[in-house]
Design a protein around this motif. Structure first.
Motif, PDB file in Angstrom:
ATOM      1  N   GLN A  18      10.984   1.872 -11.829  1.00 52.59           N
ATOM      2  CA  GLN A  18      10.346   1.283 -10.652  1.00 52.59           C
ATOM      3  C   GLN A  18       9.365   0.225 -11.122  1.00 52.59           C
ATOM      4  N   THR A  20       6.414  -2.748  -9.510  1.00 53.56           N
ATOM      5  CA  THR A  20       5.638  -3.202  -8.360  1.00 53.56           C
ATOM      6  C   THR A  20       5.548  -4.723  -8.375  1.00 53.56           C
ATOM      7  N   ARG A  72      10.101  -0.303  -1.272  1.00 55.12           N
ATOM      8  CA  ARG A  72       9.120   0.342  -0.403  1.00 55.12           C
ATOM      9  C   ARG A  72       7.797  -0.419  -0.470  1.00 55.12           C
ATOM     10  N   SER A  74       4.076  -1.033  -1.205  1.00 52.90           N
ATOM     11  CA  SER A  74       3.208  -0.461  -2.239  1.00 52.90           C
ATOM     12  C   SER A  74       1.893  -0.037  -1.628  1.00 52.90           C
ATOM     13  N   ASP A  75       1.248   0.950  -2.226  1.00 49.86           N
ATOM     14  CA  ASP A  75      -0.048   1.432  -1.736  1.00 49.86           C
ATOM     15  C   ASP A  75      -1.121   0.350  -1.772  1.00 49.86           C
ATOM     16  N   LYS A  76      -1.006  -0.568  -2.716  1.00 55.29           N
ATOM     17  CA  LYS A  76      -2.023  -1.608  -2.907  1.00 55.29           C
ATOM     18  C   LYS A  76      -1.592  -2.951  -2.336  1.00 55.29           C
ATOM     19  N   SER A  79       5.010  -4.604  -2.912  1.00 61.18           N
ATOM     20  CA  SER A  79       6.191  -3.760  -2.830  1.00 61.18           C
ATOM     21  C   SER A  79       6.449  -3.045  -4.146  1.00 61.18           C
ATOM     22  N   THR A  80       7.155  -1.936  -4.038  1.00 58.03           N
ATOM     23  CA  THR A  80       7.669  -1.248  -5.222  1.00 58.03           C
ATOM     24  C   THR A  80       9.184  -1.209  -5.107  1.00 58.03           C
TER      25      THR A  80
END
Length: 112
Positions: A18, A20, A72, A74-76, A79-80
């Motif tokens: 994966q 980012t 998906r 990304s939390d920050k 995307s990841t």
């Protein structure tokens, strides 16, 4: 939350990575689809609503390998991208799937 691509078995014929990106998920997904196409799959099924795809690649005119991607948020922010490349049969693939993932990321860089 379940992983967006299947886990690898305990055999060396699978590569799962994966990465980012700072780009929006839809942009990464479009670039990932173009990168998959650059690697000449024998088939590719896409699911734009889930930003995922499954492609099949022929190896040595005999074996089929499966590649799954999913993008998906990304939390920050950004995307990841998740990718899994695996042989359908056998134990070792002599590094074929690892090389395919590296080629995929090189192709992906050309589509940004």
């Amino acid at each position: 939350m379940p992983t967006p691509v299947p886990p690898c078995p305990d055999t060396p014929n699978c590569e799962r990575v994966q990465r980012t990106f700072e780009a929006a998920p839809q942009r990464v997904y479009r670039a990932a689809l173009a990168a998959l196409a650059d690697l000449n799959p024998i088939s590719c099924e896409t699911d734009p609503d889930n930003r995922s795809a499954q492609a099949v690649y022929r190896v040595a005119f005999v074996f089929n390998d499966d590649v799954h991607i999913a993008v998906r948020p990304s939390d920050k922010g950004g995307s990841t991208l998740h990718i899994r490349s695996a042989s359908r049969v056998g134990y070792s693939d002599l590094g074929v799937n690892e090389r395919r993932v590296r080629r995929f990321f090189r192709a992906l860089a050309h589509h940004f």
